[in-house]
Write a protein that holds these residues in place. Sequence first.
Motif, mmCIF file in Angstrom:
data_model
loop_
_atom_site.group_PDB
_atom_site.id
_atom_site.type_symbol
_atom_site.label_atom_id
_atom_site.label_comp_id
_atom_site.label_asym_id
_atom_site.label_seq_id
_atom_site.Cartn_x
_atom_site.Cartn_y
_atom_site.Cartn_z
ATOM 1 N N THR A 23 45.260 -24.693 16.194
ATOM 2 C CA THR A 23 45.018 -24.917 14.849
ATOM 3 C C THR A 23 45.057 -26.758 14.749
ATOM 4 N N TYR A 24 44.658 -27.775 13.277
ATOM 5 C CA TYR A 24 43.965 -28.787 13.828
ATOM 6 C C TYR A 24 45.617 -29.606 12.823
ATOM 7 N N LEU A 25 46.453 -28.229 11.903
ATOM 8 C CA LEU A 25 46.968 -28.961 11.111
ATOM 9 C C LEU A 25 48.208 -29.563 12.217
ATOM 10 N N LEU A 26 48.876 -29.439 13.291
ATOM 11 C CA LEU A 26 49.521 -30.189 14.319
ATOM 12 C C LEU A 26 49.231 -31.469 15.027
ATOM 13 N N ALA A 27 47.551 -30.869 14.948
ATOM 14 C CA ALA A 27 46.933 -32.713 15.238
ATOM 15 C C ALA A 27 46.917 -33.617 13.972
ATOM 16 N N ASP A 28 47.054 -33.091 13.369
ATOM 17 C CA ASP A 28 46.871 -33.799 11.768
ATOM 18 C C ASP A 28 48.267 -34.515 12.031
ATOM 19 N N GLY A 29 49.274 -33.670 12.171
ATOM 20 C CA GLY A 29 50.988 -34.551 11.710
ATOM 21 C C GLY A 29 50.687 -35.491 12.490
ATOM 22 N N LEU A 30 50.100 -35.288 14.691
ATOM 23 C CA LEU A 30 50.675 -36.328 14.884
ATOM 24 C C LEU A 30 49.422 -37.204 14.524
ATOM 25 N N ALA A 31 48.068 -37.225 13.741
ATOM 26 C CA ALA A 31 47.582 -38.392 13.565
ATOM 27 C C ALA A 31 48.097 -39.171 11.977
ATOM 28 N N ALA A 32 49.080 -38.769 11.078
ATOM 29 C CA ALA A 32 49.866 -38.702 10.729
ATOM 30 C C ALA A 32 50.280 -39.813 10.822
ATOM 31 N N GLN A 33 51.669 -38.640 11.853
ATOM 32 C CA GLN A 33 52.752 -39.972 12.317
ATOM 33 C C GLN A 33 52.601 -40.818 13.019
ATOM 34 N N LEU B 238 35.624 -36.589 9.904
ATOM 35 C CA LEU B 238 36.630 -37.366 9.787
ATOM 36 C C LEU B 238 37.527 -37.026 10.129
ATOM 37 N N SER B 239 37.774 -36.258 10.250
ATOM 38 C CA SER B 239 39.059 -35.231 11.537
ATOM 39 C C SER B 239 39.759 -36.525 12.441
ATOM 40 N N SER B 240 38.500 -35.786 13.308
ATOM 41 C CA SER B 240 38.074 -36.399 14.707
ATOM 42 C C SER B 240 38.206 -38.060 14.113
#
Length: 128
Positions: free
Chosen positions: A25-35, A108-110
Amino acid sequence: MFTALAGWILLVALVYAPWAFNSRTYLLADGLAAQLVLAGIAWIIGLVYEHRWPKVPVSTILGIGFLVGMMWLGLWNAASEFDPATERFIPTSSLNSLPSNVDARNGLSSAVCLSSILLTIAVATDLA
């Protein structure tokens, strides 16, 4: 204090990254980006608090700025939008002389992930 916090956040992100990039899922990768963005913000606050310039070569800052600028310019100048109802790309008005992405919504997410990774390069260079 804030620069040390940025270092600890990067350490946690380093441990978390294999799970985030191997997820379905993209949720974990977005969490890493937020971190990574949080580490960058803590680093910038630390630089202001300590009244110092970052120990990052100018060529690195210029390269990161160029890559981030081109990426966000291409996202702003998207050539089309994907319509899920008809499953096709609908052309939009874009400037042909500037770089452009195929689809702004999906890019956008990328763009956020890549921007956070490039910011991390500057943070890690300064903390080294």
